[in-house]
Design an enzyme around this catalytic site. Structure first.
Site, PDB file in Angstrom:
ATOM      1  N   SER A   1       0.828  -1.197   0.000  1.00  0.00           N
ATOM      2  CA  SER A   1       0.000   0.000   0.000  1.00  0.00           C
ATOM      3  C   SER A   1       0.867   1.254   0.000  1.00  0.00           C
ATOM      4  O   SER A   1       1.643   1.467  -0.940  1.00  0.00           O
ATOM      5  CB  SER A   1      -0.961  -0.046   1.187  1.00  0.00           C
ATOM      6  OG  SER A   1      -1.958   0.944   1.081  1.00  0.00           O
TER       7      SER A   1
ATOM      8  N   ASP B   1     -10.173  -5.511  -3.382  1.00  0.00           N
ATOM      9  CA  ASP B   1      -9.584  -4.441  -2.580  1.00  0.00           C
ATOM     10  C   ASP B   1     -10.515  -3.223  -2.591  1.00  0.00           C
ATOM     11  O   ASP B   1     -10.828  -2.682  -3.656  1.00  0.00           O
ATOM     12  CB  ASP B   1      -8.226  -4.075  -3.171  1.00  0.00           C
ATOM     13  CG  ASP B   1      -7.398  -3.164  -2.293  1.00  0.00           C
ATOM     14  OD1 ASP B   1      -7.972  -2.241  -1.683  1.00  0.00           O
ATOM     15  OD2 ASP B   1      -6.174  -3.364  -2.246  1.00  0.00           O
TER      16      ASP B   1
ATOM     17  N   HIS C   1      -7.448  -5.840   0.683  1.00  0.00           N
ATOM     18  CA  HIS C   1      -6.249  -5.029   0.867  1.00  0.00           C
ATOM     19  C   HIS C   1      -5.412  -5.444   2.077  1.00  0.00           C
ATOM     20  O   HIS C   1      -4.313  -4.928   2.277  1.00  0.00           O
ATOM     21  CB  HIS C   1      -6.663  -3.550   1.047  1.00  0.00           C
ATOM     22  CG  HIS C   1      -5.552  -2.573   0.889  1.00  0.00           C
ATOM     23  ND1 HIS C   1      -4.950  -2.312  -0.315  1.00  0.00           N
ATOM     24  CD2 HIS C   1      -4.922  -1.774   1.802  1.00  0.00           C
ATOM     25  CE1 HIS C   1      -4.003  -1.387  -0.157  1.00  0.00           C
ATOM     26  NE2 HIS C   1      -3.962  -1.050   1.122  1.00  0.00           N
TER      27      HIS C   1
END
Length: 275
Positions: free
Chosen positions: A144, A220, A253
């Site tokens: 991320s 996600d 995610h």
């Protein structure tokens, strides 16, 4: 350097440390996994994302078992400076634990938020001095915001990292809400300063990687608004950068996603760092 904890792990040692005298003006924490053997070992930097700490990847990714087999040292830095005197923001996507791995130039962030310098200069020297690390063989990965950091640091420091990968990275922060909030706050109103911390913009500006592995979950929640890996796909194609972009149905995610594919990333790095 102060050792905060140390534990045997898969024949090696997982430890966590702090050091005070550094460019951030704060105590900065980091973790190190040293595999079994005598070294020196190739080093894989593992950068975590928003809200995370130096423990997040080390505890949740499940990387140590295979890293021990492959002979990889893992370094997990904290995601920002911290402390009562350090600037922060009430929102979770700005301030402490949300450094975007850059050197801030704007008040109040510039006083402490010098993450690029800490990682690339100071922590690198500390790892070289205190651990059996082969600093000629460094790779970098991240998740991320950490994926953003891995990409931009590798692009901005050509030759430093022999292998690069990312999990669900923010690839074009100048084009998405997370970056449009953080970059002006940290760097001011100059779009060129923002572009210097945008992987796609760096590639379009001539920065290059030898090759790149990226994994992205299709479930996600941040995919469409914040991540947009198709932008990286286009930028790499224009620049003739070999990109392996793998999309995975059903994965979100979080670290269940990272844990599911971390072995592939470790083998990717080991193949390029131990050849």
């Amino acid at each position: 350097m102060e050792t905060l904890s140390r534990a045997a792990c898969h024949g090696g040692v997982q430890s966590f440390h702090s050091h005070q005298r550094n460019c951030t003006g704060t105590a900065m924490r980091f973790g190190v996994f040293v595999p079994p053997g005598n070294g020196p070992f190739p080093v894989l930097w593992c950068l975590a994302g928003l809200t995370c700490t130096e423990e997040t990847f080390a505890v949740k990714a499940g990387a140590q078992r295979l890293a021990a087999e492959l002979g990889l040292m893992l370094v997990t830095p904290d995601t920002s400076p911290r402390g009562d005197g350090v600037a922060d923001d009430p929102a979770w996507d700005m301030g402490q634990a949300a450094s975007f791995y850059l050197d801030a130039t704007q008040h109040p962030w510039a006083a402490n938020f010098r993450m690029r310098t800490w990682l690339i200069d100071e922590l690198t020297r500390l790892i070289a001095a205190h651990f059996s690390a082969d600093m000629a063989r460094q790779g970098i990965t991240g998740h991320s915001m950490g994926g953003h950091g891995a990409l931009t640091l590798a692009l901005k420091h050509p030759g430093r990292f022999k292998s690069v990968s990312a999990f669900a990275p923010i690839v074009a922060p100048t084009q998405v809400p997370w970056g449009r909030k953080a970059l002006p706050a940290y760097l001011g109103d100059d779009p060129e300063a923002w572009a210097a911390h945008d992987a796609c913009a760096l590639i379009d500006g001539g920065a290059r990687l030898a090759e790149l592995l990226v994994d992205q979950g299709e479930a996600d929640a941040f995919l469409a608004e914040q991540l947009q890996p198709e932008r990286l796909e286009v930028a790499c194609a224009r620049a003739s950068i070999p990109l392996t972009l793998r999309r995975h149905a059903g994965y979100d995610h979080g670290y269940w996603f990272v844990q599911s594919f971390v072995a592939d990333h470790l083998r990717w790095h080991a193949a390029r760092l131990t050849a």
